[in-house]
Scaffold this active site. Structure first.
Site, PDB file in Angstrom:
ATOM      1  N   HIS A 132       5.498  60.841  55.292  1.00 49.58           N
ATOM      2  CA  HIS A 132       5.375  59.593  56.039  1.00 49.58           C
ATOM      3  C   HIS A 132       4.535  59.883  57.279  1.00 49.58           C
ATOM      4  CE1 HIS A 132       6.211  56.166  58.444  1.00 49.58           C
ATOM      5  NE2 HIS A 132       7.099  56.762  59.215  1.00 49.58           N
TER       6      HIS A 132
ATOM      7  N   CYS B  67      11.035  53.567  57.240  1.00 48.79           N
ATOM      8  CA  CYS B  67      10.051  54.621  56.963  1.00 48.79           C
ATOM      9  C   CYS B  67      10.294  55.304  55.617  1.00 48.79           C
ATOM     10  CB  CYS B  67      10.085  55.674  58.063  1.00 48.79           C
ATOM     11  SG  CYS B  67      10.021  54.927  59.689  1.00 48.79           S
TER      12      CYS B  67
ATOM     13  N   ASN C 234       1.121  54.302  62.201  1.00 49.74           N
ATOM     14  CA  ASN C 234       2.348  54.384  61.416  1.00 49.74           C
ATOM     15  C   ASN C 234       2.605  53.025  60.755  1.00 49.74           C
ATOM     16  OD1 ASN C 234       5.043  54.343  60.622  1.00 49.74           O
ATOM     17  ND2 ASN C 234       5.805  55.373  62.444  1.00 49.74           N
TER      18      ASN C 234
HETATM   19  O1  UT7 Z   1       8.158  56.040  61.771  1.00 45.21           O
HETATM   20  C1  UT7 Z   1       9.275  55.771  62.522  1.00 45.21           C
HETATM   21  C2  UT7 Z   1       9.788  56.893  63.230  1.00 45.21           C
HETATM   22  N1  UT7 Z   1       9.220  56.998  64.539  1.00 45.21           N
HETATM   23  C3  UT7 Z   1       8.781  58.157  64.942  1.00 45.21           C
HETATM   24  O2  UT7 Z   1       8.768  59.082  64.179  1.00 45.21           O
HETATM   25  C4  UT7 Z   1       8.387  58.303  66.394  1.00 45.21           C
HETATM   26  C5  UT7 Z   1       8.800  59.646  66.893  1.00 45.21           C
HETATM   27  N2  UT7 Z   1       8.488  59.843  68.316  1.00 45.21           N
HETATM   28  C6  UT7 Z   1       7.214  59.984  68.760  1.00 45.21           C
HETATM   29  O3  UT7 Z   1       6.282  59.929  67.988  1.00 45.21           O
HETATM   30  C7  UT7 Z   1       7.017  60.276  70.226  1.00 45.21           C
HETATM   31  O4  UT7 Z   1       8.282  60.421  70.851  1.00 45.21           O
HETATM   32  C8  UT7 Z   1       6.193  59.188  70.965  1.00 45.21           C
HETATM   33  C9  UT7 Z   1       4.739  59.233  70.518  1.00 45.21           C
HETATM   34  C10 UT7 Z   1       6.762  57.828  70.717  1.00 45.21           C
HETATM   35  C11 UT7 Z   1       6.229  59.486  72.474  1.00 45.21           C
HETATM   36  O5  UT7 Z   1       5.705  60.780  72.716  1.00 45.21           O
HETATM   37  P1  UT7 Z   1       6.477  61.806  73.657  1.00 45.21           P
HETATM   38  O6  UT7 Z   1       5.677  63.027  73.657  1.00 45.21           O
HETATM   39  O7  UT7 Z   1       7.907  61.887  73.171  1.00 45.21           O
HETATM   40  O8  UT7 Z   1       6.374  61.080  75.041  1.00 45.21           O
HETATM   41  P2  UT7 Z   1       7.537  60.648  76.054  1.00 45.21           P
HETATM   42  O9  UT7 Z   1       8.206  59.432  75.541  1.00 45.21           O
HETATM   43  O10 UT7 Z   1       8.361  61.839  76.398  1.00 45.21           O
HETATM   44  O11 UT7 Z   1       6.711  60.281  77.302  1.00 45.21           O
HETATM   45  C12 UT7 Z   1       6.007  61.277  78.080  1.00 45.21           C
HETATM   46  C13 UT7 Z   1       5.277  60.578  79.182  1.00 45.21           C
HETATM   47  C14 UT7 Z   1       6.170  59.629  79.987  1.00 45.21           C
HETATM   48  O12 UT7 Z   1       5.726  59.670  81.330  1.00 45.21           O
HETATM   49  P3  UT7 Z   1       6.506  60.550  82.429  1.00 45.21           P
HETATM   50  O13 UT7 Z   1       7.899  60.017  82.435  1.00 45.21           O
HETATM   51  O14 UT7 Z   1       6.420  61.963  81.947  1.00 45.21           O
HETATM   52  O15 UT7 Z   1       5.729  60.277  83.680  1.00 45.21           O
HETATM   53  C15 UT7 Z   1       5.854  58.278  79.403  1.00 45.21           C
HETATM   54  O16 UT7 Z   1       6.080  57.228  80.313  1.00 45.21           O
HETATM   55  O17 UT7 Z   1       4.235  59.768  78.642  1.00 45.21           O
HETATM   56  C16 UT7 Z   1       4.400  58.416  79.086  1.00 45.21           C
HETATM   57  N3  UT7 Z   1       3.962  57.521  78.008  1.00 45.21           N
HETATM   58  C17 UT7 Z   1       2.692  57.133  77.873  1.00 45.21           C
HETATM   59  N4  UT7 Z   1       1.582  57.369  78.590  1.00 45.21           N
HETATM   60  C18 UT7 Z   1       0.430  56.822  78.158  1.00 45.21           C
HETATM   61  C19 UT7 Z   1       4.696  57.008  76.998  1.00 45.21           C
HETATM   62  N5  UT7 Z   1       3.928  56.277  76.198  1.00 45.21           N
HETATM   63  C20 UT7 Z   1       2.669  56.332  76.712  1.00 45.21           C
HETATM   64  C21 UT7 Z   1       1.443  55.774  76.323  1.00 45.21           C
HETATM   65  N6  UT7 Z   1       0.348  56.051  77.077  1.00 45.21           N
HETATM   66  N7  UT7 Z   1       1.316  55.015  75.220  1.00 45.21           N
END
Ligand code: UT7
Length: 336
Positions: free
Chosen positions: A261, A115, A291
């Site tokens: 980014h 990134c 991204n």
């Molecule tokens: O450029 C490289 C660097 N990368 C980044 O900067 C990424 C940084 N991180 C993020 O952008 C976020 O952490 C994500 C977008 C990847 C995930 O978002 P989050 O708000 O951290 O979600 P989470 O992983 O805590 O998941 C929350 C819930 C979970 O369900 P439960 O356990 O609460 O029932 C996940 O299973 O959302 C669920 N979930 C989804 N639901 C629908 C995770 N991905 C998805 C999805 N669609 N695509």
């Protein structure tokens, strides 16, 4: 003094658009979840059947940047190619791009800083140009993520955020007493967390480098601890921006546009809030592209220029955080 001055930019996004609704057909996700958590509405992916590498996307973006700079490929002293998704394991995509540009001896350097690849590239551009090692540098950031993503529900947290795309920039040495060009850079890395965002296979530390078991364990797909990356990004981005502002001796309000980014809209909104910046001071285009990792900053820079949000006399801050972990920021000032 020799300064690194931007002469042309270009971007290329493959024509296939994948919407959030498209993804919802392949995995358990929704447009609402993706937009709320990331800000993304759609992304561009290469054709499903493949056949397009990072160097192909880079070539399209480079041709536009070269045109804008008024250069022919033979004018380039050095190609720097930033990607985490090289066409092949080796040689680097810079060599492939060099050949596709019709060149036969121009040096080509690949850098693998994910990134922050474009930011690391900018520091190299500054060093080469200010020291006189090169006068004209083509810096490219390009990614093909889509062939390394798990489109089943298991991979949904990762897959929904990534897009394919490329950006390119031409930098030229200009002798001037003015405080212009790449004014300062700050770069960092923390390898302790290398496995929090990675593609592991094929891997040189296993023999064979890839096998059926690895494929079954999905070690050839992008793996990410999204929460760890998010928390660290929010913490480090303001710090690293401040560090470079201090190096230049200007305040946060002297920056006309911050071009971060594009990893997650929420990360950049936190950055904006923490820095107490107005809405029009922080650039976003993640809605349309997702991204694109090393491609994201040069794509955004090209768009911001095209939209005339910045131009002669503007001072901009480019910044990013991601895999490595790596992070950094760069301040650039356009000549009047
Ligand atoms: O450029 C490289 C660097 N990368 C980044 O900067 C990424 C940084 N991180 C993020 O952008 C976020 O952490 C994500 C977008 C990847 C995930 O978002 P989050 O708000 O951290 O979600 P989470 O992983 O805590 O998941 C929350 C819930 C979970 O369900 P439960 O356990 O609460 O029932 C996940 O299973 O959302 C669920 N979930 C989804 N639901 C629908 C995770 N991905 C998805 C999805 N669609 N695509």
């Amino acid at each position: 003094m020799k300064r690194a001055i931007l002469k042309g930019t270009g971007r290329y996004l493959p024509p296939r658009i994948v919407t959030n609704e498209d993804l919802a057909q392949w995995m358990d996700t929704s447009d609402e979840w993706i937009q709320q958590r990331t800000g993304i509405e759609q992304r561009h992916w290469i054709p499903e059947e493949g056949g397009v590498g990072a160097s192909d996307l880079g070539l399209e973006a480079s041709n536009i940047a070269l045109d804008q700079a008024g250069w022919v490929p033979e004018d380039i002293d050095l190609i720097i190619f930033a990607t985490l998704s090289p066409d092949i394991f080796f040689p680097g995509s810079g060599c492939l791009l060099q050949h596709k540009l019709g060149l036969d001896s121009t040096p080509a350097l690949d850098i693998r800083q994910q990134c922050t690849g474009f930011l690391y590239g900018l520091e190299i551009v500054k060093a080469y140009i200010e020291s006189g090692l090169a006068n004209r540098i083509l810096l490219v950031g390009a990614e093909v993520h889509s062939t390394g993503l798990d489109v089943s529900t298991e991979g949904r947290d990762v897959t929904v955020i990534f897009g394919d795309g490329a950006g390119a920039a031409c930098f030229e040495a200009v002798d001037t007493a003015a405080e212009v060009g790449i004014l300062a850079t700050s770069l960092h890395a923390r390898g302790e967390f290398y496995d929090s965002l990675m593609i592991e296979a094929p891997t040189s530390r296993e023999n064979p480098r890839i096998d059926d078991a690895m494929l079954k364990e999905k070690r050839h797909f992008t793996n990410m601890d999204g929460k760890l990356i998010f928390k660290n990004a929010v913490k480090m981005l303001p710090k690293v921006a401040k560090k470079t502002l201090d190096r230049v001796g200007i305040s946060k309000d002297d920056i006309d546009l911050y071009i971060p980014h594009q990893a997650n809209m929420r990360i950049n909104q936190f950055f904006q809030q923490f820095m107490k910046l107005d809405d029009d001071k922080v650039f976003h285009n993640i809605q349309r592209y997702g991204n694109t990792t090393a491609g994201s900053i040069p794509i955004a820079l090209d768009e911001a220029l095209e939209m005339k949000l910045i131009g002669a006399g503007s001072t901009i801050c480019l910044l990013g955080f991601g895999a490595g972990l790596t992070w950094g920021s760069v301040i650039y000032r356009f000549p009047e």
